[in-house]
Design a protein around this motif. Structure first.
Motif, PDB file in Angstrom:
ATOM      1  N   ARG A 186      16.981 -59.646   7.232  1.00 58.36           N
ATOM      2  CA  ARG A 186      17.609 -60.916   7.619  1.00 58.36           C
ATOM      3  C   ARG A 186      19.091 -60.717   7.927  1.00 58.36           C
ATOM      4  NH1 ARG A 186      15.124 -64.229   2.563  1.00 58.36           N
ATOM      5  NH2 ARG A 186      12.987 -64.504   3.332  1.00 58.36           N
ATOM      6  N   ALA A 187      19.759 -59.924   7.095  1.00 53.85           N
ATOM      7  CA  ALA A 187      21.188 -59.670   7.306  1.00 53.85           C
ATOM      8  C   ALA A 187      21.428 -59.020   8.663  1.00 53.85           C
ATOM      9  CB  ALA A 187      21.728 -58.784   6.186  1.00 53.85           C
ATOM     10  N   LEU A 188      20.674 -57.985   8.984  1.00 52.92           N
ATOM     11  CA  LEU A 188      20.859 -57.275  10.250  1.00 52.92           C
ATOM     12  C   LEU A 188      20.485 -58.133  11.444  1.00 52.92           C
ATOM     13  CD1 LEU A 188      19.547 -53.748   9.212  1.00 52.92           C
ATOM     14  CD2 LEU A 188      21.921 -54.428   9.586  1.00 52.92           C
ATOM     15  N   ASN A 189      19.533 -59.028  11.273  1.00 54.60           N
ATOM     16  CA  ASN A 189      19.115 -59.883  12.381  1.00 54.60           C
ATOM     17  C   ASN A 189      19.978 -61.130  12.540  1.00 54.60           C
ATOM     18  OD1 ASN A 189      17.058 -58.301  13.465  1.00 54.60           O
ATOM     19  ND2 ASN A 189      15.544 -59.062  12.000  1.00 54.60           N
ATOM     20  N   LEU A 190      20.924 -61.329  11.625  1.00 52.26           N
ATOM     21  CA  LEU A 190      21.896 -62.414  11.812  1.00 52.26           C
ATOM     22  C   LEU A 190      22.886 -62.073  12.924  1.00 52.26           C
ATOM     23  CD1 LEU A 190      22.695 -63.432   8.118  1.00 52.26           C
ATOM     24  CD2 LEU A 190      21.547 -64.831   9.840  1.00 52.26           C
ATOM     25  N   ASP A 191      23.043 -60.789  13.208  1.00 46.21           N
ATOM     26  CA  ASP A 191      23.894 -60.323  14.315  1.00 46.21           C
ATOM     27  C   ASP A 191      23.169 -59.176  14.994  1.00 46.21           C
ATOM     28  OD1 ASP A 191      25.779 -59.332  16.073  1.00 46.21           O
ATOM     29  OD2 ASP A 191      27.456 -59.572  14.675  1.00 46.21           O
ATOM     30  N   THR A 192      22.411 -59.514  16.011  1.00 51.60           N
ATOM     31  CA  THR A 192      21.551 -58.512  16.657  1.00 51.60           C
ATOM     32  C   THR A 192      22.332 -57.531  17.528  1.00 51.60           C
ATOM     33  OG1 THR A 192      21.119 -60.083  18.458  1.00 51.60           O
ATOM     34  CG2 THR A 192      19.534 -60.022  16.631  1.00 51.60           C
ATOM     35  N   GLY A 193      23.647 -57.710  17.623  1.00 51.98           N
ATOM     36  CA  GLY A 193      24.454 -56.763  18.392  1.00 51.98           C
ATOM     37  C   GLY A 193      24.940 -55.579  17.564  1.00 51.98           C
ATOM     38  N   LEU A 194      24.716 -55.619  16.258  1.00 56.88           N
ATOM     39  CA  LEU A 194      25.179 -54.544  15.396  1.00 56.88           C
ATOM     40  C   LEU A 194      24.232 -53.346  15.417  1.00 56.88           C
ATOM     41  CD1 LEU A 194      26.349 -56.372  12.136  1.00 56.88           C
ATOM     42  CD2 LEU A 194      27.733 -55.592  14.044  1.00 56.88           C
ATOM     43  N   ARG A 195      24.824 -52.150  15.328  1.00 57.38           N
ATOM     44  CA  ARG A 195      24.054 -50.929  15.149  1.00 57.38           C
ATOM     45  C   ARG A 195      24.526 -50.252  13.866  1.00 57.38           C
ATOM     46  NH1 ARG A 195      24.914 -46.970  18.177  1.00 57.38           N
ATOM     47  NH2 ARG A 195      22.831 -46.050  18.046  1.00 57.38           N
ATOM     48  N   VAL A 196      23.576 -49.662  13.127  1.00 54.54           N
ATOM     49  CA  VAL A 196      23.924 -49.056  11.845  1.00 54.54           C
ATOM     50  C   VAL A 196      23.268 -47.687  11.703  1.00 54.54           C
ATOM     51  CG1 VAL A 196      24.233 -51.263  10.652  1.00 54.54           C
ATOM     52  CG2 VAL A 196      21.981 -50.171  10.679  1.00 54.54           C
ATOM     53  N   SER A 197      23.921 -46.837  10.909  1.00 54.10           N
ATOM     54  CA  SER A 197      23.298 -45.598  10.469  1.00 54.10           C
ATOM     55  C   SER A 197      22.834 -45.811   9.038  1.00 54.10           C
ATOM     56  CB  SER A 197      24.273 -44.422  10.547  1.00 54.10           C
ATOM     57  OG  SER A 197      25.348 -44.605   9.645  1.00 54.10           O
ATOM     58  N   ILE A 198      21.741 -45.151   8.670  1.00 56.60           N
ATOM     59  CA  ILE A 198      21.158 -45.322   7.348  1.00 56.60           C
ATOM     60  C   ILE A 198      20.978 -43.957   6.701  1.00 56.60           C
ATOM     61  CG2 ILE A 198      19.173 -46.174   6.039  1.00 56.60           C
ATOM     62  CD1 ILE A 198      18.726 -48.257   8.193  1.00 56.60           C
ATOM     63  N   ALA A 199      21.532 -43.813   5.490  1.00 59.85           N
ATOM     64  CA  ALA A 199      21.417 -42.564   4.744  1.00 59.85           C
ATOM     65  C   ALA A 199      20.890 -42.869   3.350  1.00 59.85           C
ATOM     66  CB  ALA A 199      22.772 -41.854   4.671  1.00 59.85           C
ATOM     67  N   GLY A 200      20.446 -41.824   2.676  1.00 54.67           N
ATOM     68  CA  GLY A 200      19.937 -41.988   1.326  1.00 54.67           C
ATOM     69  C   GLY A 200      18.670 -41.187   1.120  1.00 54.67           C
ATOM     70  N   PRO A 201      18.201 -41.084  -0.127  1.00 54.40           N
ATOM     71  CA  PRO A 201      17.018 -40.281  -0.430  1.00 54.40           C
ATOM     72  C   PRO A 201      15.772 -40.691   0.346  1.00 54.40           C
ATOM     73  CG  PRO A 201      18.172 -40.917  -2.451  1.00 54.40           C
ATOM     74  CD  PRO A 201      18.802 -41.675  -1.333  1.00 54.40           C
ATOM     75  N   ARG A 202      15.640 -41.991   0.656  1.00 57.51           N
ATOM     76  CA  ARG A 202      14.451 -42.482   1.376  1.00 57.51           C
ATOM     77  C   ARG A 202      14.846 -43.179   2.674  1.00 57.51           C
ATOM     78  NH1 ARG A 202      10.211 -42.579  -2.504  1.00 57.51           N
ATOM     79  NH2 ARG A 202       8.835 -43.049  -0.733  1.00 57.51           N
ATOM     80  N   ALA A 203      15.842 -42.631   3.354  1.00 56.39           N
ATOM     81  CA  ALA A 203      16.376 -43.277   4.561  1.00 56.39           C
ATOM     82  C   ALA A 203      15.306 -43.494   5.620  1.00 56.39           C
ATOM     83  CB  ALA A 203      17.522 -42.453   5.127  1.00 56.39           C
ATOM     84  N   GLU A 204      14.465 -42.492   5.864  1.00 51.66           N
ATOM     85  CA  GLU A 204      13.429 -42.619   6.898  1.00 51.66           C
ATOM     86  C   GLU A 204      12.448 -43.739   6.554  1.00 51.66           C
ATOM     87  OE1 GLU A 204      13.292 -41.264   9.724  1.00 51.66           O
ATOM     88  OE2 GLU A 204      14.679 -39.559   9.628  1.00 51.66           O
ATOM     89  N   ASP A 205      12.112 -43.858   5.277  1.00 54.48           N
ATOM     90  CA  ASP A 205      11.195 -44.927   4.867  1.00 54.48           C
ATOM     91  C   ASP A 205      11.821 -46.303   5.097  1.00 54.48           C
ATOM     92  OD1 ASP A 205       9.332 -43.063   4.054  1.00 54.48           O
ATOM     93  OD2 ASP A 205      10.038 -43.020   1.982  1.00 54.48           O
ATOM     94  N   TRP A 206      13.109 -46.415   4.815  1.00 56.07           N
ATOM     95  CA  TRP A 206      13.795 -47.683   5.037  1.00 56.07           C
ATOM     96  C   TRP A 206      13.892 -48.004   6.526  1.00 56.07           C
ATOM     97  CZ3 TRP A 206      15.095 -51.571   1.880  1.00 56.07           C
ATOM     98  CH2 TRP A 206      15.074 -51.339   0.502  1.00 56.07           C
TER      99      TRP A 206
END
Length: 272
Positions: A222-242
């Protein structure tokens, strides 16, 4: 150079005025976890034991004489509040940001963050939430933040409220609430996660070290879809799953990319 009696009186009064401005309210002290802005003065200090406290987690309004907001945290506990009047060289925004950053460096988790008219009416925050008329100002000159401290102090909340009054005086109100009983699970709002990501550029969620959690998955999507123009990188132990799970919740895959790193949990970073 000789001064007239009248001039001496004015000089003494001026010195007295400056000295009195620098004096805090009797018996007051700073909260341990929140540093004071230079030259700020404590103008209100209160300690209350065994109080039922309600903190809004949404824009507040009054309907048929009753306060209304989308969510809340309510519990019984001990409250210590400190209200600072800020010197002219420091704005309410500066004091608010400094306090937020200091608490986040100590591992505090943001639960609800609003600014300006998104918070609702300043008069309601001042009089109904905090019971302090000094905090009433322009709706577009306010900010509120509710945080939960990191373990083992995670049954303690800190509320920050910054306001600039019509006379241009700026205040920062800091309230520490120590609950009598465990607070249990408290989730932030999606809008708060988005505000934190856009304001700071990062979103660190160290507790999310395992596979995607359904509640957090809904919040983040929901947070990311409140501003659909944003792009993010995702890191962490289960990043691919997220990444896969967020895409399944409607976040376009083109807006996300996996990143390397040693983050203890889920780590989102805004791609400029």
């Amino acid at each position: 150079m000789k001064l007239s009696v009248h001039s001496l009186v004015l000089l003494v009064l001026a010195c007295f005025s400056l000295a009195s401005f620098a004096v805090d309210v009797a018996g007051s002290r700073d909260l341990e976890r929140v540093p004071r802005m230079p030259d700020a003065q404590i103008v209100d200090y209160r300690q209350t034991s065994d109080l039922e406290r309600v903190y809004p987690m949404g824009s507040i309004r009054k309907i048929s004489g009753q306060l209304r907001f989308d969510g809340q945290v309510d519990a019984r506990g001990n409250v210590t509040s400190v209200t600072y009047e800020l010197p002219p060289e420091h704005s309410a925004t500066q004091a608010f940001t400094a306090a937020r950053e200091a608490l986040q460096k100590q591992g505090a988790e943001l639960l609800f963050w609003c600014q300006a008219r998104d918070c609702g009416e300043s008069s309601l925050w001042a009089n109904e939430v905090f019971g302090n008329a000094k905090l009433y100002g322009a709706d577009n000159g306010q900010a509120f933040l509710l945080l939960r401290l990191a373990p083992p102090a995670d049954n303690t909340l800190v509320a920050l409220y910054a306001i600039t009054r019509g006379n241009r005086k700026a205040y920062l109100h800091v309230e520490q609430f120590e609950a009598n009983a465990p607070l249990g699970d408290l989730l932030p709002t999606s809008a708060t996660l988005l505000r934190q990501l856009k304001d700071t550029g990062v979103l660190d969620l160290p507790r999310l070290a395992g596979e995607p959690d359904d509640s957090w998955l809904r919040l983040l999507s929901r947070a990311l879809n409140l501003d659909t123009g944003l792009r993010v990188s995702i890191a962490g132990p289960r990043a691919e799953d997220w990444l896969e799970a967020l895409a399944g919740q409607g976040v376009r895959a083109a807006r996300m990319e996996a990143a390397s790193g040693e983050a203890p949990g889920l780590h989102l970073e805004l791609l400029r």
